[in-house]
Design a protein around this motif. Structure first.
Motif, mmCIF file in Angstrom:
data_model
loop_
_atom_site.group_PDB
_atom_site.id
_atom_site.type_symbol
_atom_site.label_atom_id
_atom_site.label_comp_id
_atom_site.label_asym_id
_atom_site.label_seq_id
_atom_site.Cartn_x
_atom_site.Cartn_y
_atom_site.Cartn_z
ATOM 1 N N GLU A 1 25.894 -0.775 5.979
ATOM 2 C CA GLU A 1 25.338 -1.859 6.796
ATOM 3 C C GLU A 1 25.553 -3.204 6.144
ATOM 4 O O GLU A 1 25.915 -4.184 6.791
ATOM 5 C CB GLU A 1 23.842 -1.628 7.033
ATOM 6 C CG GLU A 1 23.594 -0.718 8.210
ATOM 7 C CD GLU A 1 22.257 -0.032 8.127
ATOM 8 O OE1 GLU A 1 21.305 -0.637 7.583
ATOM 9 O OE2 GLU A 1 22.168 1.121 8.592
ATOM 10 N N ARG A 2 25.347 -3.244 4.841
ATOM 11 C CA ARG A 2 25.579 -4.515 4.151
ATOM 12 C C ARG A 2 27.057 -4.859 4.132
ATOM 13 O O ARG A 2 27.439 -6.030 4.207
ATOM 14 C CB ARG A 2 25.031 -4.463 2.721
ATOM 15 C CG ARG A 2 23.600 -4.938 2.653
ATOM 16 C CD ARG A 2 23.230 -5.317 1.247
ATOM 17 N NE ARG A 2 23.870 -6.555 0.806
ATOM 18 C CZ ARG A 2 23.883 -6.959 -0.463
ATOM 19 N NH1 ARG A 2 23.308 -6.233 -1.371
ATOM 20 N NH2 ARG A 2 24.471 -8.084 -0.801
ATOM 21 N N GLU B 1 29.077 -4.347 6.472
ATOM 22 C CA GLU B 1 29.390 -4.944 7.761
ATOM 23 C C GLU B 1 28.863 -6.368 7.829
ATOM 24 O O GLU B 1 29.571 -7.274 8.273
ATOM 25 C CB GLU B 1 28.791 -4.091 8.883
ATOM 26 C CG GLU B 1 29.398 -4.408 10.229
ATOM 27 C CD GLU B 1 28.719 -3.665 11.358
ATOM 28 O OE1 GLU B 1 28.037 -2.670 11.100
ATOM 29 O OE2 GLU B 1 28.883 -4.101 12.501
ATOM 30 N N SER B 2 27.632 -6.584 7.351
ATOM 31 C CA SER B 2 27.094 -7.938 7.432
ATOM 32 C C SER B 2 27.797 -8.864 6.444
ATOM 33 O O SER B 2 27.791 -10.070 6.615
ATOM 34 C CB SER B 2 25.582 -7.932 7.191
ATOM 35 O OG SER B 2 25.316 -7.536 5.868
ATOM 36 N N ASP B 3 28.416 -8.299 5.423
ATOM 37 C CA ASP B 3 29.203 -9.137 4.528
ATOM 38 C C ASP B 3 30.660 -9.238 4.982
ATOM 39 O O ASP B 3 31.545 -9.565 4.201
ATOM 40 C CB ASP B 3 29.100 -8.649 3.083
ATOM 41 C CG ASP B 3 27.886 -9.221 2.386
ATOM 42 O OD1 ASP B 3 27.676 -10.434 2.510
ATOM 43 O OD2 ASP B 3 27.132 -8.478 1.750
ATOM 44 N N LYS B 4 30.901 -8.907 6.218
ATOM 45 C CA LYS B 4 32.172 -9.177 6.904
ATOM 46 C C LYS B 4 33.360 -8.423 6.334
ATOM 47 O O LYS B 4 34.455 -8.974 6.228
ATOM 48 C CB LYS B 4 32.474 -10.692 6.878
ATOM 49 C CG LYS B 4 31.427 -11.526 7.577
ATOM 50 C CD LYS B 4 31.525 -11.379 9.070
ATOM 51 C CE LYS B 4 30.269 -11.854 9.735
ATOM 52 N NZ LYS B 4 30.046 -11.283 11.040
ATOM 53 N N LYS C 1 26.474 -17.411 0.242
ATOM 54 C CA LYS C 1 27.763 -16.783 0.523
ATOM 55 C C LYS C 1 28.830 -17.867 0.607
ATOM 56 O O LYS C 1 28.540 -18.993 0.980
ATOM 57 C CB LYS C 1 27.675 -16.040 1.854
ATOM 58 C CG LYS C 1 26.658 -14.921 1.841
ATOM 59 C CD LYS C 1 27.152 -13.780 0.983
ATOM 60 C CE LYS C 1 26.101 -12.721 0.794
ATOM 61 N NZ LYS C 1 26.466 -11.748 -0.222
#
Lengths: 332, 451, 330
Positions: free
Chosen positions: B405-406, B408-411, C323
């Motif tokens: 999941e992370r 994915e959220s970290d692209k 980020k």
């Protein structure tokens, strides 16, 4: 001085009571009702949280059990029949006995039978290698040997055999949780019934290339010659895509198929040694590679067996030696 | 004639500068002798494999369709030599797996071409087909992106409803070290590429074309700029040398200062990118009725005797190209199909050339092994060089720990797999190996979720 | 044609010539000017402390990673040498030998190996060592040899106060800054390194030369140091403008104490600084402000070490929430 101490003790005590009061209030206000049976069922489960039952952890499985109308679709592979029986008792339901399963490795292409044709220099990870290419041997279906199944096993029921480069399942520890089956990118592992007296016969190969190509890549590959198929009286063996498969439900463990296999890709586990056909064995041995005898020995290795300890040590060493091994310290 | 060449541009974020090693930059394209046998894989493109429509022992002519497109996102496959279909069998291809291919043995007679193919060298500039006709022709000719991505070109030309294309961007960047196939093509076939670009413009209904070329190819820039000077709406955009400028998103950013949104397509910012090699293939298909049966391949390496650019038939074994370039050097450790940054290492040399093979690179033994992986020292080099603004060190760790999941959220899905992170990592960490793995897993999770 | 035995691996197939070793050796080279100045100013004391610190750090690292972590010792990468030099740079040149060794053990043992070795330590190991020494042995850690005076003496060197120490004492005694400043050498003299202080922190000029070398070799980026120095100038400048009798001017802050060493060599440590440029800017600014806060209102005359350690603790949080600018996301 004494006053300071008193004040300190006093204020901390008051603070403590205050916090307790708040906690009590919150706990009673936001209390969620839970069926006490869930706790009971959970207590009966092995609490490995392996996910082998298909639920995310033992708690979720317990919830599912309590909610379910009957336990036909629910089974804890780790605990097996005894656990399910106690769960059923708690819930006042009936449960059918299930045959225990065990994972088997469907590749016997050890180093001696499968020649290396190139060098793999990527990360030592099965899926990465699998996504990249067919592998460092001629067989694009066989085991890649980086032990992702071993890593996936929560029960230390698998190890990589340094001599063969293949994973080995320790039958007594295997709970058939399916973790290794999902972990293997090549689908080499399969859950099969433990079998009567723990005896089972399976085809230890998944190469679906034509006979010649398969044989060229690996000496012990199933060529799809269909000799075993015609030998089997119970229609348990089918050949699809030049690959034999033994249906465990139909197999009567008659052992007729194994001797006719020219490439020795049919493995028999936990059978007593053959007697009456000794001579025949002798004769065939000259033409084909030696039977994989050690498999039997290793797969039946028990918890206390010195073999297992040795080999785990070896695997550790192998892991440490890997140059690109990520997290090697984690494993060690 | 004085030429106005635009100011050099580049993409602003990340990027690396590997040694260029373009040994074959001034080696003219040589036509390689027609091979005696070709193995033509039926899946040389992204999408569904083509379906073979020939039988064993059937006679085929050059340019004849031997496998027809297996869907919309798929491409036709044509015979690249005339002869007899020996068999349809599994053959090792550049994916490293044995996959179905059609094997054709050349007959003893003269090579025979299928009817209707114009083999004359004259340049045909008038475009007689209309928009639909062009796209149909391109689909028939089995043209795919020749830069290496091998995405079927007719799909790219069919602009989805609700979107409109504004720019055609021709990719002549060739940012991969060693490779010069596109460079030579731009120098030698510039007129054809310009006509090809005009065909693509007509198919897309756009009025503006930008040809992006890195300025380590001054002769190509000069040649193309001269030709487009008289064309309306076409211009050459010189680019500062920086890898991965040939990446679609980086090129669009450099050429028209627009960022393709995360998870989006170039068409979302009104751009369609085609490789110059594709433009040339489009010219041949539309103007000469010649399907995609050959391509330019650079055969190069530090120790190879005659590094060259060859025009070869699809399906020719890689070994024959290496032989023609002076044979395989003894210390060869790695053979790569494509460039050193994104190419695929081959596990044998009898693999056939496919539509997407832009080069064959031989790397000597001493350079073929990776360094020993060390601990991450958190130097943040990978973050600095990532052209997509990702954090490779983090994506690798998240993949290893299976925090999808992370990831994915970290692209992780935005990764273009350019390899800049692994290239630059001082600790020799295989960042891209794991990011690719994470990307694949996340992609399948997303697919599962959408179903 | 014979088929060679090929190597297969995922792309990319080439690698830049960067390596951990090269980066670390680059840092060591960059520290040479500062080392040279301190040898010149403090003589054999500086030489002895630096050598001892380096040797003991390397030995401790080797022993711990071999016998405790059971990892292959990573001595060749030079990170232990850097820790050793930085630890020496942060202590007075007349520090007793046993203190140096204790400092090295704490720096490598607690600061680095306890967390799993290179790359895993949240705090700058050299600073962990220094702060441990400062708290445990305040007398030894704050007796500073007077520059040039006792170059050939070691433990019995003539000692004096640092400019910062003088200032702190003076201000707490109530004297105005202008009086105190008259006792401090000229700024040019401070820039070159003519002050009492730790081994490596005295010459701002030599440190800047080393830093420029690191910038040129692309070992570090400008973000952290520039943000730190800028925030120091802005923050201390504001205080100075409010009341020049109570607060010192920014230039004095920049040139004295460990600010230059901290900004250019300690805060730029890879392992303990943020991964993004944005994060580095915030991290640098945070260190700068904390330093001035500690120097002005804290109990210690110098606050760089504490400031860096505090900000080190925030770095994981920054890495999680700050980020880089993603391509294609507004």
């Amino acid at each position: 001085m004494s006053q300071t101490i008193l004040f300190t003790i006093g204020s901390i005590t008051i603070l403590g009571f205050l916090a307790a009061a708040i906690l009590y209030f919150i706990a009673s206000k936001f209390k969620v009702y839970e069926d006490p049976k869930i706790d009971e069922v959970e207590a009966a489960l092995p609490k490995t949280n392996c996910g082998g039952c298909g639920h995310p952890g033992c708690r979720a499985f317990a919830e599912a059990c309590v909610k379910a109308d009957d336990l036909a679709d629910l089974h804890c592979p780790v605990g097996g029949n005894p656990t399910m029986k106690s769960v059923a008792e708690i819930l006042g339901m009936e449960v059918e006995e299930r045959d225990p399963y065990v994972a088997v490795v469907r590749c016997s292409g050890s180093f001696e039978y499968r020649e290396k044709v190139n060098v793999y220099d990527g990360s030592p990870n099965c899926t990465i290698a699998h996504n990249l290419y067919g592998g460092d041997t001629g067989c694009q279906y066989g085991c890649l040997g980086f032990g992702e199944c071993v890593d996936a096993c929560d029960f230390e029921a698998m190890y990589m055999d340094e001599k063969t480069g293949l994973p080995v399942v320790i039958q007594d520890k295997c709970t058939a949780c399916n973790a290794c089956v999902t972990a293997c990118p090549r689908d080499i592992l399969e859950l099969r019934p433990m079998g009567r007296k723990n005896r089972r016969i399976f085809v230890s190969c998944i190469n679906i290339d034509k006979g010649g190509a398969a044989k060229k890549a690996c000496e012990v590959a199933c060529t799809g010659c269909s000799k075993c198929e015609s030998e089997c009286k119970y229609d348990a063996i089918t050949i699809v895509n030049y690959l034999a498969y033994i249906d465990a439900d139909k197999c009567k463990l008659c052992r007729k198929c194994a001797p006719v296999c020219k490439s020795n890709s049919i493995h028999e586990i936990n059978f007593p040694p053959r007697k009456e056909k000794e001579e025949k064995e002798e004769r065939v041995k000259k033409e084909r590679p030696e039977r994989v005898k050690k498999d039997d020995a290793i797969e039946t290795a028990t918890l206390n067996s010195p073999v297992e300890v040795d080999v785990i040590e070896m695997v550790k060493k192998a892991n440490e030696g890997e140059s690109n091994e990520p997290d090697s310290d984690d494993k060690a | 004639m004085s030429l106005t060449i635009n100011q050099t541009k580049t993409f602003p974020m990340g990027g690396v500068h590997p040694d260029e090693n373009k040994f074959t930059a001034d080696k003219p394209i040589q036509r390689l002798e027609t091979p005696g046998e070709v193995a033509i894989p039926i899946s040389q493109h992204i999408g569904a494999p083509a379906k073979p429509i020939v039988e064993q022992r059937e006679k085929v002519k050059i340019g004849q369709v031997i496998a027809s497109s297996g869907g919309f996102v798929s491409a036709n496959i044509h015979a690249s030599i005339s002869g007899i279909v020996a068999k349809i069998d599994k053959v090792m291809d550049s994916t490293g797996y044995k996959r179905d291919a059609i094997i054709i043995k050349a007959g003893k007679d003269e090579q025979e071409w299928a009817e209707g193919i114009d083999l004359s060298p004259e340049l045909v500039t008038t475009i007689s087909l209309d928009q639909e006709g062009i796209i149909k022709k391109i689909a028939e000719a089995g043209i795919v992106g020749l830069g290496g991505a091998t995405f079927p070109s007719h799909v790219k030309l069919s602009v989805p409803k609700g979107k409109s294309a504004e720019f055609l961007i021709l990719n002549g960047v060739e940012c991969e070290p060693y490779l010069t196939a596109d460079h030579r093509l731009m120098v030698e076939k510039s007129a054809e590429i310009v006509v090809g670009a005009k065909i693509l413009m007509k198919a897309l209904g756009v009025t503006k074309t930008i040809i992006g070329i890195e300025n380590n190819k001054p002769d190509a820039i000069q040649k193309m700029a001269e030709l487009v000077a008289t064309e309306v709406g076409m211009s050459v955009q010189p680019l500062k040398v920086q890898y991965p400028q040939g990446g679609e998103k980086q090129l669009i950013r450099a050429a028209i200062q627009r960022e393709v949104p995360s998870g989006g397509l170039p068409i979302d910012v009104g751009a369609v990118v085609h490789n110059v090699g594709t433009a040339f293939a489009v010219y041949e298909a539309v103007q000469k009725n010649k399907p995609l049966i050959e391509r330019v391949v650079t055969v190069t390496g530090k120790d190879i005797k005659n590094p060259s650019n060859f025009l070869v038939r699809i399906g020719t074994p890689v070994g024959e190209l290496i032989e023609a370039a002076g044979g395989i050097p003894e210390n060869t450790g790695k053979v790569i199909s494509g460039g050193p940054m994104m190419g695929k290492a081959l596990n044998a040399v009898d693999i056939p050339i496919a539509k997407g093979t832009s080069g064959i690179l031989l790397i000597p033994n001493e350079e073929s092994r990776r360094g020993k992986m060390k601990a991450c020292i958190r130097c943040s080099q990978c973050v600095t060089v990532c052209p997509m603004g990702l954090e490779p060190y983090l994506l690798m760790t998240l993949t290893q720990k299976e925090y999808f999941e992370r990831l994915e959220s970290d692209k992780v899905m935005d990764c273009i797999e350019c390899g800049s992170c692994s290239f630059t990592c001082p600790s020799d960490r295989p960042l891209l190996d794991y990011i690719r793995l994470g990307k694949k897993t996340v992609a399948s999770l997303i697919r599962e979720r959408n179903n | 044609m014979s088929t060679p035995f090929l190597t297969v691996s995922p792309s990319p197939h080439i690698h830049s010539d960067a390596s951990v070793q090269k980066l670390m050796y680059g840092v060591i080279i960059a520290m040479i000017p500062a080392m040279a100045v301190s040898f010149y100013v403090f003589g054999i004391g500086a030489l002895f402390v630096t050598l001892l610190s380096v040797v003991s750090c390397v030995v401790v690292e080797f022993a711990l990673s071999k016998y405790l972590l059971k990892k292959e010792p990573t001595i060749v990468d030079g990170s232990a040498v850097i820790t050793g030099i930085l630890l020496a740079f942060n202590v007075p040149s007349n520090l007793p030998w046993w203190a140096v060794i204790i400092g090295s053990i704490v720096a490598i043992g607690i600061g680095k190996s306890a967390f799993g070795g290179l790359g895993n330590n949240p705090f700058n190991p050299a600073l962990v060592g220094r702060v441990f020494l400062l708290i445990s042995f305040p007398v030894q850690m704050t007796s500073w040899p007077v520059p040039f005076v006792s170059r050939f003496q070691f433990l019995d060197a003539t000692t004096g106060a640092t400019p910062l120490g003088e200032l702190k004492e003076g201000i707490s005694a109530g004297s105005p800054v202008s009086d105190l400043m008259s006792e401090v050498p000229s700024y040019l003299y401070l820039l070159a390194g003519g002050m009492a202080g730790s081994v490596g922190e005295i010459s701002a000029l030599a440190l800047i030369v080393g830093f420029l070398y690191m910038l040129w070799k692309k070992i570090v980026t400008w973000h952290t140091p520039v943000a730190m120095l800028a925030s120091i100038v802005v923050f201390s400048g504001m205080l100075w403008m409010i009341d020049p009798t109570r607060f010192v001017d920014p230039v004095f802050h920049l040139l004295t104490g460990g600010i230059m060493l901290g900004a250019l060599f300690m805060a730029t440590d890879y392992v303990t600084s943020p991964m993004t440029h944005k994060g580095m800017l915030i991290y640098g600014a945070g260190i700068g402000i904390l330093t001035i806060v500690i120097r002005t209102w804290g109990a210690y005359p110098e606050g760089v070490s504490f400031a860096i350690l505090i900000m080190n603790g925030v770095v994981p949080l920054m890495n999680k929430y700050i980020k880089p600018k993603r391509f294609g996301i507004k």
